[in-house]
Design a protein around this motif. Structure first.
Motif, PDB file in Angstrom:
ATOM      1  N   GLU A 145     -13.446  11.120  13.423  1.00 23.34           N
ATOM      2  CA  GLU A 145     -12.163  11.823  13.210  1.00 23.34           C
ATOM      3  C   GLU A 145     -11.900  12.799  14.362  1.00 23.34           C
ATOM      4  O   GLU A 145     -10.777  12.919  14.850  1.00 23.34           O
ATOM      5  N   LYS A 146     -12.965  13.446  14.804  1.00 23.04           N
ATOM      6  CA  LYS A 146     -12.827  14.414  15.893  1.00 23.04           C
ATOM      7  C   LYS A 146     -12.395  13.721  17.199  1.00 23.04           C
ATOM      8  O   LYS A 146     -11.544  14.218  17.936  1.00 23.04           O
ATOM      9  N   PHE A 149      -8.782  12.701  16.912  1.00 23.65           N
ATOM     10  CA  PHE A 149      -7.946  13.899  17.036  1.00 23.65           C
ATOM     11  C   PHE A 149      -7.799  14.290  18.511  1.00 23.65           C
ATOM     12  O   PHE A 149      -6.697  14.474  19.026  1.00 23.65           O
ATOM     13  N   ARG A 153      -4.302  14.134  20.496  1.00 28.53           N
ATOM     14  CA  ARG A 153      -3.784  15.417  21.002  1.00 28.53           C
ATOM     15  C   ARG A 153      -3.647  15.376  22.529  1.00 28.53           C
ATOM     16  O   ARG A 153      -2.598  15.686  23.079  1.00 28.53           O
ATOM     17  N   GLN A 162      -4.054  16.093  14.389  1.00 26.16           N
ATOM     18  CA  GLN A 162      -5.143  16.329  13.434  1.00 26.16           C
ATOM     19  C   GLN A 162      -4.907  15.560  12.137  1.00 26.16           C
ATOM     20  O   GLN A 162      -5.803  14.915  11.598  1.00 26.16           O
ATOM     21  N   ALA A 165      -5.271  11.744  12.631  1.00 25.52           N
ATOM     22  CA  ALA A 165      -6.694  11.354  12.670  1.00 25.52           C
ATOM     23  C   ALA A 165      -7.261  11.324  11.251  1.00 25.52           C
ATOM     24  O   ALA A 165      -7.977  10.388  10.873  1.00 25.52           O
ATOM     25  N   LYS A 166      -6.899  12.325  10.457  1.00 30.40           N
ATOM     26  CA  LYS A 166      -7.408  12.403   9.072  1.00 30.40           C
ATOM     27  C   LYS A 166      -6.936  11.191   8.263  1.00 30.40           C
ATOM     28  O   LYS A 166      -7.717  10.556   7.547  1.00 30.40           O
TER      29      LYS A 166
END
Ligand SMILES: C[S@@+](CC[C@H](N)C(=O)[O-])C[C@H]1O[C@@H](n2cnc3c(N)ncnc32)[C@H](O)[C@@H]1O
Ligand SMILES: [Zn+2]
Length: 315
Positions: A145-146, A149, A153, A162, A165-166
């Motif tokens: 997920e990071k 993100f 971004r 964010q 991605a979630k």
């Protein structure tokens, strides 16, 4: 379906190269050969154009388009990041001009099967070079997920990175995300309805981010600029058309640094760092398409052309 690609900033790019009939030029993103055709038509029988593209389909199209200039064109399927070895393989140590017209072509974007477009349903692919094994599907289903993100971004500049991605991670925990339309639906769900109604297509920025990440577009550009400038003969020019601010910033800053590489503090009366300028920026401000071009070819709207000239030509 007949795919068409209209070359952007065609006259501006070709005239920025100050073409000499007996010069050697490199097109690093040959595509359908639109710019290359105009360059070739200005070359005499001792002139030469080396056209590079990593996409098999583009190579086929350009080969056909450039048939009338067969005697002066060499087409190579490769990544322009390898320009030095491509030229070495042809016994060429210096060239009079290099140009890039970055990104994907209309025929890559409009060919649904390539999976570049959020407007047509297809397996998530987005590879410019089909010899590579990683696809957009791998990124969407395997990045943390990071990582998703960060990618959305930084390469999509999407304020909802964010949340997107979630939503991707949540959706794929139920089943893998396979197609462009599945991804579009997930992205839509991550952007508030009010904003969705106002902005352009909600998936545009995420798709751009995945494409840049998968094809290493910014790294390739960054890693090639010094090599391309080194390969220019004295007075030779490097002309680059970019299509978004991330690319343009890299080109603009790099050209400036190469023009004035000195890192001595401003209070030093003379330079002691020993870094020498390799040339000058020809375009203080980028060259933009005319209103007319923007109207007839919407793809040109975000285009910017910047030109650098290597030291040593007759000024
Ligand atoms: C915008 S199109 C070029 C169109 C061309 N100037 C014309 O007028 O027909 C970009 C092309 O560059 C290729 N390309 C993008 N990045 C590349 C890279 N790093 N190395 C080689 N080819 C690349 C793509 O496959 C695509 O065919
Ligand atoms: Zn200095």
């Amino acid at each position: 379906m007949e795919f068409k690609h209209v070359s952007v900033l065609l006259d501006e790019t070709v005239s920025s190269l100050n073409i000499r009939p007996d010069g050697i030029y490199v097109d690093g993103t040959l595509g359908g050969g639109g710019h290359a055709y105009e360059v070739c038509s200005r070359l005499g029988e001792n002139g030469r154009l080396i056209g590079i593209d990593q996409d098999e389909f583009a190579i086929g199209r350009a080969t056909e388009r450039l048939k009338p200039f067969e005697d002066r064109v060499t087409i190579v399927r490769d990544n322009y990041v390898n320009i030095r070895s491509v030229l070495q393989g042809l016994g060429i140590s210096g060239v009079d001009g290099i140009y890039l017209d970055l990104g994907v072509s209309s025929f890559q974007f409009d060919d649904a099967e390539r999976g570049f477009s959020y407007r047509t349903d297809a397996p998530l692919d987005m590879r410019m070079d089909k010899r590579e094994t990683q696809t957009a599907r791998d990124i969407v289903n395997e990045y943390s997920e990071k990582e998703l993100f960060r990618m959305i971004r930084d390469y999509g500049e999407d304020p909802f990175a964010q949340n997107i991605a979630k939503h991707i991670v949540r959706a794929r925990s139920e089943k893998p995300i396979e197609t462009t339309f599945e991804l579009v639906e997930i992205i839509k769900g991550a952007i508030p309805a009010k904003i969705r109604a106002k902005k352009g297509h909600p998936a545009k920025q995420t798709f751009q981010a995945i494409r840049i990440e998968l094809n290493h577009e910014l790294d390739v550009l960054r890693d090639s600029l010094d090599t391309m400038i080194d390969l220019l003969n004295p007075g030779g020019r490097l002309s680059i058309i970019t299509f978004h601010s991330l690319e343009d910033r890299i080109v603009k800053n790099h050209f400036r640094t190469v023009e004035n590489p000195c890192i001595c503090p401003p209070e030093f009366p003379v330079c002691v760092c020993g870094r020498k300028s390799k040339g000058h920026v020809v375009t203080r401000k980028p060259i933009l398409p005319t209103e007319e071009e923007m109207e007839t070819n919407p793809r040109s709207k975000s285009a910017k052309l910047r030109v650098f000239e290597k030291t040593g030509g007759d000024e």
